[in-house]
Design a protein around this motif. Structure first.
Motif, PDB file in Angstrom:
ATOM      1  N   VAL A 160       0.839  -1.201   0.000  1.00 42.43           N
ATOM      2  CA  VAL A 160       0.000   0.000   0.000  1.00 42.43           C
ATOM      3  C   VAL A 160       0.875   1.251   0.000  1.00 42.43           C
ATOM      4  CG1 VAL A 160      -1.682   1.321   1.353  1.00 42.43           C
ATOM      5  CG2 VAL A 160      -1.920  -1.153   1.143  1.00 42.43           C
ATOM      6  N   ARG A 204      -7.805   6.760  -7.451  1.00 43.63           N
ATOM      7  CA  ARG A 204      -6.885   6.672  -6.308  1.00 43.63           C
ATOM      8  C   ARG A 204      -7.000   5.296  -5.662  1.00 43.63           C
ATOM      9  NH1 ARG A 204      -3.535  11.168  -5.894  1.00 43.63           N
ATOM     10  NH2 ARG A 204      -4.687  12.931  -6.720  1.00 43.63           N
ATOM     11  N   PRO A 205      -5.980   4.925  -4.884  1.00 46.34           N
ATOM     12  CA  PRO A 205      -6.063   3.644  -4.160  1.00 46.34           C
ATOM     13  C   PRO A 205      -7.255   3.629  -3.208  1.00 46.34           C
ATOM     14  CG  PRO A 205      -3.829   4.542  -4.075  1.00 46.34           C
ATOM     15  CD  PRO A 205      -4.700   5.602  -4.681  1.00 46.34           C
ATOM     16  N   GLU A 250      -7.441   2.922  -0.158  1.00 44.54           N
ATOM     17  CA  GLU A 250      -7.114   3.509   1.141  1.00 44.54           C
ATOM     18  C   GLU A 250      -7.306   5.019   1.110  1.00 44.54           C
ATOM     19  OE1 GLU A 250      -5.388  -0.359   0.655  1.00 44.54           O
ATOM     20  OE2 GLU A 250      -5.063   1.425  -0.550  1.00 44.54           O
ATOM     21  N   TYR A 251      -6.963   5.668   0.004  1.00 45.22           N
ATOM     22  CA  TYR A 251      -7.169   7.114  -0.128  1.00 45.22           C
ATOM     23  C   TYR A 251      -8.650   7.437  -0.020  1.00 45.22           C
ATOM     24  CZ  TYR A 251      -2.469   8.466  -1.789  1.00 45.22           C
ATOM     25  OH  TYR A 251      -1.141   8.754  -1.893  1.00 45.22           O
TER      26      TYR A 251
END
Length: 129
Positions: free
Chosen positions: A28, A58-59, A61-62
């Motif tokens: 990540v 975006r990932p 997590e973002y």
């Protein structure tokens, strides 16, 4: 014994059944273990994005952090609520802050002494337990 979202054994309270993430924590962050900026675990994070900003590229997590931080949260809260290791959250939040996606409000230390207001909040939280 339960497993966390990273597929690791977890003791304590059962975690809601969610599929284990196939992505390991170090991927990540691109293998980085140190955030770009010093980030205290009690630092407050707020989303700087508007609902109109498209984070689909975006990932995940973002997107999760941006959504969660529409209400001001501490770095530790973000880690706990998203069940992502603290070190990973610190790196991701620092990256997001560098891109202007979140605002970080660091605690002010007076000559190395802890913030009395923070300590009072912690004590109040402990009393509620």
């Amino acid at each position: 014994m339960t497993v966390d979202p990273w597929g690791q054994p977890h003791g304590g309270a059962p975690i809601p059944q969610e599929p284990a993430s196939p992505v390991r924590p170090f991927t990540v962050t691109g293998g980085r273990t140190t955030p770009r900026m010093q980030l205290a675990i009690e630092a407050l994070v707020s989303s700087a994005t508007t609902a109109h900003l498209d984070l689909s590229g975006r990932p995940p997590e973002y997107r999760a952090i941006s959504s969660l931080c529409r209400q001001v949260r501490s770095v530790a809260e973000v880690s706990a609520l998203l069940r992502i290791p603290l070190g990973v959250v610190r790196v991701v939040i620092a990256d997001m802050a560098a891109e202007g996606l979140v605002q970080v409000h660091q605690p002010q230390l007076d000559a190395g002494k802890p913030d009395v207001t923070l300590l009072e909040r912690v004590l109040s939280g402990l009393r509620r337990l």
